[in-house]
Design a protein around this motif. Sequence first.
Motif, PDB file in Angstrom:
ATOM      1  N   ASP A  74      26.423  12.349  48.500  1.00 44.28           N
ATOM      2  CA  ASP A  74      27.086  13.198  47.506  1.00 44.28           C
ATOM      3  C   ASP A  74      28.430  12.598  47.101  1.00 44.28           C
ATOM      4  O   ASP A  74      29.036  11.826  47.861  1.00 44.28           O
ATOM      5  N   GLU A  75      28.896  12.987  45.920  1.00 46.97           N
ATOM      6  CA  GLU A  75      30.182  12.511  45.413  1.00 46.97           C
ATOM      7  C   GLU A  75      31.085  13.698  45.098  1.00 46.97           C
ATOM      8  O   GLU A  75      30.623  14.750  44.649  1.00 46.97           O
ATOM      9  N   VAL A  76      32.367  13.504  45.344  1.00 47.80           N
ATOM     10  CA  VAL A  76      33.378  14.509  45.030  1.00 47.80           C
ATOM     11  C   VAL A  76      34.487  13.827  44.234  1.00 47.80           C
ATOM     12  O   VAL A  76      35.035  12.814  44.682  1.00 47.80           O
ATOM     13  N   LEU A  77      34.800  14.371  43.079  1.00 50.51           N
ATOM     14  CA  LEU A  77      35.845  13.805  42.230  1.00 50.51           C
ATOM     15  C   LEU A  77      37.204  14.302  42.698  1.00 50.51           C
ATOM     16  O   LEU A  77      37.406  15.502  42.895  1.00 50.51           O
ATOM     17  N   LYS A 121      25.027  12.756  41.210  1.00 44.12           N
ATOM     18  CA  LYS A 121      25.421  12.850  42.613  1.00 44.12           C
ATOM     19  C   LYS A 121      26.666  13.714  42.828  1.00 44.12           C
ATOM     20  O   LYS A 121      26.994  14.053  43.974  1.00 44.12           O
ATOM     21  N   THR A 122      27.350  14.041  41.751  1.00 47.92           N
ATOM     22  CA  THR A 122      28.602  14.797  41.871  1.00 47.92           C
ATOM     23  C   THR A 122      28.315  16.223  42.313  1.00 47.92           C
ATOM     24  O   THR A 122      27.510  16.924  41.705  1.00 47.92           O
ATOM     25  N   LYS A 123      28.992  16.655  43.365  1.00 49.64           N
ATOM     26  CA  LYS A 123      28.790  17.999  43.892  1.00 49.64           C
ATOM     27  C   LYS A 123      30.024  18.890  43.743  1.00 49.64           C
ATOM     28  O   LYS A 123      29.910  20.117  43.778  1.00 49.64           O
ATOM     29  N   ALA A 124      31.204  18.282  43.597  1.00 46.36           N
ATOM     30  CA  ALA A 124      32.418  19.099  43.563  1.00 46.36           C
ATOM     31  C   ALA A 124      33.562  18.324  42.914  1.00 46.36           C
ATOM     32  O   ALA A 124      33.534  17.098  42.816  1.00 46.36           O
TER      33      ALA A 124
END
Length: 366
Positions: A74-77, A121-124
């Motif tokens: 997962d990815e988080v910005l 893939k961005t989750k948050a």
Amino acid sequence: MKMNVPLSAPDIGPLERQAVMQVLSGSVLSIGPQLEAFERLVAGYVGVKYAVAVNSGTSGLHLVIRSLGIGEGDEVLTTPFSFVASANCMLFERAKPVFVDIDPLTLNIDVSKIEEKITPKTKAILPVHVFGYPADMREILDLAKKYKLYVIEDACEALGSRYHNKMAGSLGDIGVFAFYPNKQITTGEGGMVVTDRSELADLCRSMRNQGREEGNGWLEHCRLGYNYRMDELSASLGVVQMQRIDEILNKRQAAAEKYSTRLKEFAQVELPYVGPEIKMSWFVYVIRVPDRDRVLQYLRARGVGCQTYFQPIHLQPFYTKMFGCQKGNFPVTEKVASSTLALPFASNLTDEQIDYVVETLAEALN
């Protein structure tokens, strides 16, 4: 005459000392009434339903990532201009922090650059309210709604700050505060997770306590957990600090205004920006100056405690090794980071200390 002015100092008085001694005179040093009282005070102040006290802001961020089910792949910005914990919390769960450059005025994540970084893939999105200045949450929340993303507020530096008259930490799905000795209030070490979502609060409360659930036996563990508990001594300190929070924040506001009044005449100094609809709670007082490293050395040699804030996370040694980050990846962050200088700042900073810092800074600049 040379004066020693520390970078920061906690605002601890007789009421705090009395509260700690009362805990020591009893038999409950962990998971007791002071913890519950502190949680109630913070939740009420911030305007959320639930607060979960932990032993650090870093622990709180880690629990938040786990409670949202963010994990491997997962990815988080988030922002590269912050304390490293705001990105490390993803790495604890094998998720990836994806950095977005900052706004040169607010020093927060540049909302105009977020959307281009969103992938399947961005989750948050994890905005950091840097130095106590709230990020542009309206735009962030709109993007989160559009792409069905969580919003995690790293409000570790922003207890008491307001964005459009709403408290920092209360705007996203879940938020985290920290109470290290240089913060607005302190518990020595400590942090707090805040949310309106009962399931997230329950998960964080369980995971901070070795995966136990309320009502079950002490040796019954329902999930993987950690010892991220806050002890009663720390919580008792927090209770008194929260009872004094308006007084403490007013003193910090006054100190910041004194600095700004004195420093606005300095053409070479860029003062902290405070925009409309923003109420700062003033974690630190950070200016930007040319030839920062030389100025820093001059101030320190004359007893003025000061610090660079922050070094870009993407240029920390293990980030360059792990992700191949390099100079030039986030030019605004790098330019800002090369000029920032945190001056001595605390609730009880005296006029004499401020005068000495300003006069010494004038010498350094000239």
